[in-house]
Motif scaffolding. Sequence first.
Motif, PDB file in Angstrom:
ATOM      1  N   GLU A  76       0.956  -1.094  -0.136  1.00 57.51           N
ATOM      2  CA  GLU A  76      -0.038   0.071  -0.085  1.00 57.51           C
ATOM      3  C   GLU A  76       0.982   1.212  -0.064  1.00 57.51           C
ATOM      4  O   GLU A  76       0.685   2.150  -0.621  1.00 57.51           O
ATOM      5  N   THR A  77       1.787   1.160   0.818  1.00 63.67           N
ATOM      6  CA  THR A  77       2.747   2.542   0.728  1.00 63.67           C
ATOM      7  C   THR A  77       3.484   2.572  -0.360  1.00 63.67           C
ATOM      8  O   THR A  77       3.603   4.024  -0.981  1.00 63.67           O
ATOM      9  N   ILE A  78       3.996   1.481  -1.115  1.00 60.59           N
ATOM     10  CA  ILE A  78       4.448   1.467  -2.571  1.00 60.59           C
ATOM     11  C   ILE A  78       3.661   2.353  -3.390  1.00 60.59           C
ATOM     12  O   ILE A  78       3.883   3.218  -4.232  1.00 60.59           O
ATOM     13  N   VAL A  99       3.521   6.453   7.033  1.00 56.36           N
ATOM     14  CA  VAL A  99       3.110   5.014   6.303  1.00 56.36           C
ATOM     15  C   VAL A  99       1.731   5.049   5.955  1.00 56.36           C
ATOM     16  O   VAL A  99       0.843   5.735   6.587  1.00 56.36           O
ATOM     17  N   ALA A 100       1.378   4.584   5.030  1.00 58.42           N
ATOM     18  CA  ALA A 100      -0.070   4.745   3.938  1.00 58.42           C
ATOM     19  C   ALA A 100      -0.558   3.377   4.182  1.00 58.42           C
ATOM     20  O   ALA A 100       0.196   2.344   3.739  1.00 58.42           O
ATOM     21  N   THR A 101      -1.753   3.256   4.171  1.00 55.87           N
ATOM     22  CA  THR A 101      -2.540   1.994   3.676  1.00 55.87           C
ATOM     23  C   THR A 101      -3.564   2.397   3.012  1.00 55.87           C
ATOM     24  O   THR A 101      -3.886   3.371   2.575  1.00 55.87           O
ATOM     25  N   TRP A 124      -1.683   7.595   7.094  1.00 54.54           N
ATOM     26  CA  TRP A 124      -2.849   7.866   6.183  1.00 54.54           C
ATOM     27  C   TRP A 124      -3.316   6.794   5.755  1.00 54.54           C
ATOM     28  O   TRP A 124      -2.893   5.762   5.602  1.00 54.54           O
ATOM     29  N   VAL A 125      -4.532   7.001   5.168  1.00 47.83           N
ATOM     30  CA  VAL A 125      -5.332   6.062   4.405  1.00 47.83           C
ATOM     31  C   VAL A 125      -6.063   6.442   3.074  1.00 47.83           C
ATOM     32  O   VAL A 125      -6.432   7.487   3.016  1.00 47.83           O
TER      33      VAL A 125
END
Length: 318
Positions: A76-78, A99-101, A124-125
Amino acid sequence: MTDIDLKPEEFAEAATDVIAAAQSGDFRSAAQVLADAGLCGVCASEEAGGLALGIEFALPIVAEAGRQRLQWPLLETILVAKALGSSPLAAELCSGARVATWALQGNLAEQFAGHARHATLSDWVLVSGNGGGAVLLDLASVTVTPDGALDPEFPQTWLSLEGAKILAEIDADTFSALKRDLQILIASLVNGAAESALSATASYMSTRVQFGRPLSAKQAVRHNLARMRLVQETSNAGILRLLQNDEYDAVRDAQPVLVNALSSSAFVLEKAIQLHGGMGFTWELPLHYSLREIRKLDAAFGSGELASEVGREFIQSV
């Protein structure tokens, strides 16, 4: 160094030790380890500190994360870092500062979303927005409710989006391409988990001796291992085929491959647990963690609904 000088398989070799090192620390230290090695920004813009490489370079990295049962939203972060382009937000993801999801269900209009991996620890999302696009939300402004029905140790989450702070918006075309990349990487993640389970099972069957012979000498065991290898190779071939256009130079649909990968990996994991006996549910060989992850992802896509959708689209196309 140009893209021609790089090979995706080399990234798998490099990712092996990095992901193993990330496992030894907490969530935030893992972010720093993965980011420092360049894994978080492998597909991100160079202006944001990324490598600006194609999705084929992220495939082996994510597969390795599946093999090692990495409990961190790497894929997800990528993808979010890639979608944000040269934005300072992308730079924060590439550096490991954030970090993101990704919420695989729900949207901003409904003020509700769910199935975002590790949302309780992420910053973050990404959530579906209006007009086919998406929005990046600050999780500090979102009410996150864990749901441990499928996995009490790494629960799914439900998000109440009322009053959520929007950090960035992603247009419909970018989000459509990003969703295809997501399907490819999820297929690679579960395929990697299944490959690890198959390798462990083959090794165990060849060394576990009963009545003077290894278990792999038994015909029933051989049949199971052969079937596991067959579905695993089929899944892997489908994933690699997505990297090339079809005979009409059109982009291939990733949904059928994702459906097959989810089904095949679940089959391989269940057979691996069965052949290992009770050891498949122990700390010594926690194969059940991989199976839980696959079942959570399957639930995020509707627990079979995606397969039905693929079937309907095929029937309508002929």
